[in-house]
Design an enzyme around this catalytic site. Structure first.
Site, short mmCIF file in Angstrom:
data_model
loop_
_atom_site.label_atom_id
_atom_site.label_comp_id
_atom_site.label_asym_id
_atom_site.label_seq_id
_atom_site.Cartn_x
_atom_site.Cartn_y
_atom_site.Cartn_z
N SER A 188 37.69 36.72 38.30
CA SER A 188 37.55 35.30 38.01
C SER A 188 36.18 34.71 38.33
O SER A 188 35.82 33.67 37.78
CB SER A 188 38.62 34.50 38.76
N HIS A 216 43.63 35.85 34.47
CA HIS A 216 42.59 35.33 33.57
C HIS A 216 42.49 36.13 32.27
O HIS A 216 41.61 35.85 31.45
CB HIS A 216 41.24 35.33 34.28
N LYS A 248 46.93 28.99 33.62
CA LYS A 248 45.61 29.09 33.00
C LYS A 248 45.74 28.96 31.48
O LYS A 248 45.94 27.87 30.99
CB LYS A 248 44.94 30.38 33.47
#
Length: 400
Positions: A188, A216, A248
């Site tokens: 990340s 992610h 996310k």
């Protein structure tokens, strides 16, 4: 003699030390939805640091699903999942997610952090070994610390060093009962992708389990945003635990793991973070289902995300910024000292671009940065606006 010193004085002292070292967080308040142009601390700015990759958090289908679920299922579930908190909407979400992930089963946790903290300590114990990438996320690190297994670390994204650690582990006496290899899918802070195919190959040769945190990568990598396992076209026999999050690219909140039916049964019976935390409100579960729907039916969001990513990375490289080795929509603007990163962030905010500084201990002291994250709902004009701001301030601060 009793020490009359205030026992909580360390709270202020440590915070003031962080401020003096320019390592403290300055919290800004978003006043409204997370959209490309939004209001932060009363100022209209371009959002350039949200994890909301596909802009689904404000997608009409997700909002409609959440509102409808409140009408049909109420505001909350009323309990933890194993007692009375499992609603049909939670089961539907897990079934839909498993189908999307091409897995036998998926289990939804309250957060991604809860998934790592709850499952990792149950997979291994004092007779086992955990092998972890040196740059793994804090939630993995805390999950590993909660486990009673021995620990080893391999160099970041280095399959050869992983093989070295595995070879050494084979010499251990008595033999380890289990070996668990854990890695982030997308890291990340730097935006690089773990070589999961090579990690899985090395693991298979040594009979080790593979656990990937793909927080992610979901909605970003793989077929239709199905994540890193799909990206490398791997099977569940090679990657045993695929952990992810709804907070996310899915635009909502919550964690989950996907894999075999055996993993599902094991995880929900053993993970205390799952067993002892209240289940998601119906509106959250419904919005997550809607997010899966959008990913399946509206592939243009993922394509646009990558188009923006390519355009922005090229522009920043051409300007002379150090963007590291990013391979994803996470693009770090590495500037060095924490004070420089904070000044760059503040100046960007004044120019109308909201992008926060990332400093030690999240990254090395000399690797402070602005972490930018692409969003599919941005326009080319938005990108040019941000690029111009970076160019102007970068020159003023002598970064470029």
């Amino acid at each position: 003699m009793v020490n009359m010193r205030d026992p909580t004085s360390f709270l202020r002292e440590e915070y003031e030390a962080l401020v003096k070292s320019e390592l403290d967080w300055k919290i800004r308040v978003l006043q409204g939805p997370s959209t490309p142009w939004c209001v932060v601390d009363g100022k209209k700015v371009l959002m350039f640091c949200s994890n909301n990759y596909l802009s689904l958090s404000n997608h009409p289908k997700l909002k409609e699903a959440a509102i409808e679920a409140v009408q049909t299922h109420g505001a909350g579930s009323g309990s933890v999942r194993p007692i009375a908190g499992t609603m049909d909407i939670h089961v539907e979400l897990e079934n839909r997610l498993a189908k999307f992930k091409h897995a036998e089963a998926s289990l939804v946790y309250q957060t991604g952090f809860a998934a790592n903290a709850g499952l990792i300590p149950q997979l291994v114990g004092k007779e086992d070994l955990i092998i972890s990438d040196e740059l793994n996320h804090g939630s993995i690190i805390d999950g590993v610390r909660l486990a009673h297994a021995e620990r080893a670390v391999y160099k970041h994204s280095d399959p050869q060093d992983l093989r070295r650690v595995l070879d050494e582990a084979e010499k251990h006496s008595p033999p380890y009962r289990r070996i668990l290899i854990i890695t982030d899918g997308v890291f990340s802070m730097d935006g690089d992708i773990a070589p999961l195919d090579k990690i899985a190959e090395a693991a298979a040769e040594h009979g080790a389990m593979v656990y990937v945190d793909d927080a992610h990568g979901e909605g970003v990598l793989g077929e239709g945003g199905r994540g890193i396992v799909s990206h490398f076209k791997l099977t569940r026999d090679l990657v045993h635990v695929e952990m992810g999050t709804f907070s996310k690219a899915f635009g909502v909140v919550g964690g989950h793991v996907s894999g075999s039916k055996d993993l599902f049964n094991f995880a929900y019976n053993k993970s205390r973070t799952w067993l002892l935390s209240g289940s998601h409100p119906p509106a959250v579960a419904a919005a997550c289902i809607a997010a899966v729907d959008v990913l399946e039916k509206e592939p243009q969001h993922v394509k646009t995300l990558w188009d923006h990513t390519t355009y922005f990375k090229k522009a920043m490289k051409d300007l002379g910024f150090n963007i590291g080795n990013s391979q994803t929509p996470i693009t770090p603007i590495i500037v060095g000292e924490s004070g420089v990163a904070k000044k760059l962030s503040q100046r960007l905010f004044e120019e109308g671009v909201f992008a926060l500084p990332i400093v030690f201990p999240m990254v090395a002291r000399d690797k402070s940065r602005i972490r930018t994250i692409m969003n599919a709902a941005l326009t080319r004009n938005d990108l040019d606006f941000a690029i111009s701001a970076f160019a102007k301030i970068g020159k003023d601060l002598q970064i470029i």
